[in-house]
Design an enzyme around this catalytic site. Structure first.
Site, PDB file in Angstrom:
ATOM      1  N   GLU A 129      18.070 -17.124  -9.065  1.00 46.84           N
ATOM      2  CA  GLU A 129      17.658 -15.749  -9.417  1.00 46.84           C
ATOM      3  C   GLU A 129      17.103 -15.713 -10.837  1.00 46.84           C
ATOM      4  OE1 GLU A 129      16.891 -13.208  -8.052  1.00 46.84           O
ATOM      5  OE2 GLU A 129      16.891 -11.708  -9.639  1.00 46.84           O
ATOM      6  N   TRP A 177      -3.124  -2.647  -1.283  1.00 52.58           N
ATOM      7  CA  TRP A 177      -2.771  -4.009  -1.724  1.00 52.58           C
ATOM      8  C   TRP A 177      -3.493  -4.904  -0.735  1.00 52.58           C
ATOM      9  CZ3 TRP A 177       0.567  -8.060   0.124  1.00 52.58           C
ATOM     10  CH2 TRP A 177       0.973  -8.978  -0.847  1.00 52.58           C
ATOM     11  N   CYS A 237       0.841  -1.210   0.000  1.00 51.11           N
ATOM     12  CA  CYS A 237       0.000   0.000   0.000  1.00 51.11           C
ATOM     13  C   CYS A 237       0.872   1.255   0.000  1.00 51.11           C
ATOM     14  CB  CYS A 237      -0.836   0.014   1.271  1.00 51.11           C
ATOM     15  SG  CYS A 237      -1.699  -1.523   1.581  1.00 51.11           S
ATOM     16  N   LYS A 296      13.301 -14.400 -11.820  1.00 50.84           N
ATOM     17  CA  LYS A 296      13.034 -13.360 -12.822  1.00 50.84           C
ATOM     18  C   LYS A 296      11.977 -13.827 -13.811  1.00 50.84           C
ATOM     19  CE  LYS A 296      14.053 -10.455 -11.361  1.00 50.84           C
ATOM     20  NZ  LYS A 296      14.456 -10.762 -10.050  1.00 50.84           N
ATOM     21  N   ARG A 305       4.685  -0.009  -6.505  1.00 50.45           N
ATOM     22  CA  ARG A 305       4.765  -0.847  -5.287  1.00 50.45           C
ATOM     23  C   ARG A 305       3.726  -1.960  -5.317  1.00 50.45           C
ATOM     24  NH1 ARG A 305       6.816   2.607  -0.746  1.00 50.45           N
ATOM     25  NH2 ARG A 305       5.538   1.358   0.637  1.00 50.45           N
ATOM     26  N   GLU A 360       8.341 -14.654 -12.080  1.00 51.04           N
ATOM     27  CA  GLU A 360       7.569 -13.612 -11.377  1.00 51.04           C
ATOM     28  C   GLU A 360       6.934 -12.605 -12.349  1.00 51.04           C
ATOM     29  OE1 GLU A 360       9.551 -10.739  -8.852  1.00 51.04           O
ATOM     30  OE2 GLU A 360      11.431 -11.052  -9.888  1.00 51.04           O
ATOM     31  N   ASN A 381      -1.329   1.882   6.229  1.00 47.69           N
ATOM     32  CA  ASN A 381      -0.443   0.802   5.746  1.00 47.69           C
ATOM     33  C   ASN A 381      -0.109  -0.036   6.955  1.00 47.69           C
ATOM     34  OD1 ASN A 381      -0.437   1.883   3.229  1.00 47.69           O
ATOM     35  ND2 ASN A 381       1.705   2.557   3.230  1.00 47.69           N
ATOM     36  N   GLY A 382      -0.186  -1.354   6.814  1.00 46.35           N
ATOM     37  CA  GLY A 382       0.193  -2.218   7.935  1.00 46.35           C
ATOM     38  C   GLY A 382      -0.929  -3.179   8.271  1.00 46.35           C
ATOM     39  N   HIS A 390      18.071 -36.768  -8.955  1.00 41.65           N
ATOM     40  CA  HIS A 390      17.386 -37.112  -7.687  1.00 41.65           C
ATOM     41  C   HIS A 390      15.913 -36.754  -7.740  1.00 41.65           C
ATOM     42  CE1 HIS A 390      21.262 -38.105  -6.064  1.00 41.65           C
ATOM     43  NE2 HIS A 390      21.736 -36.930  -6.442  1.00 41.65           N
ATOM     44  N   LYS A 409       6.469  -4.164  -4.877  1.00 49.31           N
ATOM     45  CA  LYS A 409       7.896  -3.877  -4.954  1.00 49.31           C
ATOM     46  C   LYS A 409       8.568  -4.031  -3.600  1.00 49.31           C
ATOM     47  CE  LYS A 409      11.811  -2.702  -6.629  1.00 49.31           C
ATOM     48  NZ  LYS A 409      12.537  -3.740  -7.382  1.00 49.31           N
TER      49      LYS A 409
END
Ligand code: AGP
Length: 600
Positions: free
Chosen positions: A477, A75, A2, A481, A27, A484, A101-102, A500, A595
């Site tokens: 990584e 969000w 948010c 990328k 964000r 996502e 926010n929170g 395995h 973000k």
């Protein structure tokens, strides 16, 4: 996550608030809203699901601009995505408007105890907070006292960035903060409150970082701040040194591509900051290196891409500084702390400096009395402020949700820090100059990776990245990328693990990318690529020059093997970008992601 913006004492509040929300879009959010007032009894309260542009259309049609107001991008955490759940949340008597926010951990209990006779219109914890303020004000408390009372009832682990406006005091913004960032913006033509300084850059570049427990009363020409003990305090302000075009896409279609391209320049900037003219190290106080030299073990704690950067940094601290190093996922370490050595030293890697998982760990280890260094891209962030030491990544604002330049910057700063503790055995400053040139060389060949993405991924639902040693760390990584932003299920893993289990997933045409830059295991990795190819996989080898063979998909320029992750990751960043573009998806703002993950 948010975003919060608020202004008071400006000629037209709406434009500042909408521009602020637009700067916060990166964000991640799913709804937005605004409350405006002109201080003379006129107001407007507008909320919308979806994009800020949709809210703007609704607000501009309404026509009212106000001289003060608060706005929010939400969000969804408590309650689904809906107009009712969007912020601002208002009190039943239409007097108070609150953005938040929170997370309020005990909102249900507070509702049961205090608000049984209040008709709630949302599923949010935020509405409970604003209804409580209204209840206490109706019982005769001043707005400040009612705001404080509500805050005092929140359970200990609750996190909040609150911004409240009272219709009866329309030019006054009430702000309060605990764990969720909130700043006051100061200007001679009105003041602001924001969760991210860059959002209010059109009004001011001078900000005060509120501390946990602070309560600020922001009027058009006066700001009063009280600390957790309700004592008036003078918090220092800082000037944001960001250049507006740093947060501007310029000619790029997406921030991600701009930020991939910036990596060569960022490499040079970091080297220039941490090395003097004659190659001497600078910018790393001896307080940090002395403290690290006392440690018998290093713990790197991070999340997501930053965690992946830590897996690379581990090698530098172990091989150059002879310092045993563990790398931990913050959300795991926070609730499942391993047995620590006698003299641990902690490094927190973070682009935003606000990741809740990492903040949780920093709180925990500070209570245990251990030393901590934060390496972050956003200085003046919670993790940089609350650690004993902080070092900047100097990557410039990273707007795209998918982290690219912060990842390579984290590897670079860890390498430089490790070289301050022990000898790399080569001229690191000179080698980094070479790395910058070679990163540029790779990003100059974008069309190669656009073609690979087209050849390999157009109609694929899954993909794999393989590697051994350092390349296995980069494979994680690389996979993150791709998955996502393109939503292609991608797994990165140590190639030795294929036999395995994972090899059972290989089918005709399954795309498998192999990162091959480590001489010790190059032969083994080529064997593993042959195994998956024999089962129908479409394989692409990205090999460093000294290890490359005929038929490899791309030859990476050669630098010191331990620094090859800085080059090996670039093709993966570009492949992810082009695969996503080909699917006509929003490269910078992938679904469900934010973000900076400022809630646990
Ligand atoms: C990576 O592309 C993501 N943006 C995400 O994994 C990110 O790295 C993670 O959330 C950690 O964020 P931080 O670096 O700001 O702490």
């Amino acid at each position: 996550m948010c975003g919060i913006v608020g202004v008071t004492g400006v000629s037209k509040a709406l434009p500042y608030l909408l521009q602020g929300l637009q700067k916060l879009e990166y964000r991640g959010y799913d709804s937005a809203g605004v409350y405006l007032t002109d201080g003379a009894g006129q107001d407007a309260f507008i909320k919308e699901k979806g994009r800020v542009s949709q809210l703007a259309a609704k607000a501009e049609k309404n026509g009212f601009e106000g001289t003060a107001g608060i706005a929010h991008t939400r969000w969804a955490t408590h309650g689904n995505v809906s107009i009712e759940n969007a912020h601002p949340q208002k009190s039943a008597d239409n007097r108070f408007y609150l953005v938040h926010n929170g997370v309020i951990e005990n909102y249900q209990e507070l509702k049961d105890i205090y608000l049984n006779n209040v008709t709630l219109v949302s599923q949010t914890d935020t509405e409970i907070a604003v209804q409580l303020v209204a209840k206490f004000a109706a019982e005769g408390m001043t707005t400040e006292a009612a705001f404080r009372k509500m805050i005092s009832l929140l359970a200990g682990n609750s996190a909040y960035g609150f911004l409240l406006i009272d219709q009866q005091e329309p030019e006054t913004l009430y702000a309060a903060k605990k764990k969720s960032p909130l700043l006051v913006g100061l200007s001679d033509h009105g003041n602001a409150v924001t969760s991210d300084a860059t959002a209010m850059i059109d009004l001011t570049k001078e900000f005060i970082d509120l501390q946990d427990g602070d309560l600020a009363i922001v009027k058009p020409d006066q700001v009063t701040i009280y600390d957790e003990q309700e004592q008036k305090v003078d918090r220092p302000s800082f000037t944001l040194t960001i250049d507006p075009e740093d947060t501007d896409k310029g000619a790029y279609p997406y921030y991600m591509l701009k930020e991939i391209d910036e990596q060569a320049v960022v490499t040079r900037k970091i080297a220039g900051h941490y090395f003097g003219e004659n190659g001497e190290l600078q910018g790393i106080g001896c307080a940090i290196t002395d403290k690290m030299a006392e440690a018998d073990r290093l713990y790197i704690v991070a999340a997501g891409t930053s965690y992946h950067a830590g897996l690379v940094g581990k090698r530098y601290f172990e091989q150059w500084a002879n310092l045993p190093t563990e790398v931990h996922i913050a959300s795991e370490f926070a609730y499942d702390q391993p047995k620590l050595s006698d003299k641990p030293f902690f490094i927190f890697l973070s682009q935003s400096g606000e990741t809740a998982d990492s903040r949780e760990v920093l709180d925990n280890i500070k209570k245990q009395g251990y030393p901590a260094l934060t390496i972050a891209n956003v200085m003046n962030s919670t993790l940089t402020r609350e650690a004993d030491f902080a070092l900047p990544l100097l990557a410039g604002p990273e707007i795209a949700v998918a982290s690219t330049k912060a990842y390579t910057a984290q590897i670079l700063v860890q390498a430089i820090l490790a070289s301050a503790l022990g000898e790399p055995g080569f001229d690191l400053k000179a080698e980094l100059a070479k790395v910058a040139v070679e990163i540029q060389a790779i990003t100059d060949e974008k069309e190669v990776f656009q073609q690979i993405a087209a050849d390999a991924l157009t109609d694929q639902r899954s993909a794999f990245y393989l590697g051994r040693g350092l390349d296995a760390a980069v494979a994680l990584e690389a996979a993150l990328k791709l998955k996502e932003i393109s939503y292609i299920q991608t797994e990165g893993f140590a190639a030795g693990e294929l036999k395995h289990g994972t090899i059972s997933l290989i089918e005709e045409g399954t795309p498998v990318f192999a990162l091959l830059t480590q001489s010790k295991t190059a032969g083994l990795l080529r064997g593993e690529v042959a195994q998956v190819a024999a089962r129908g996989a479409k394989t692409f080898i990205f090999a460093s020059k000294d290890l490359a063979k005929e038929g490899d998909a791309f030859v990476l320029p050669q630098v010191q093997e331990l620094l090859m992750p800085l080059l090996a990751v670039i093709p993966a960043q570009l492949i992810a970008y082009y695969a996503t573009l080909a699917r006509d998806l929003d490269v910078d703002r992938p679904r469900n992601l934010a973000k900076s993950v400022t809630v646990q």
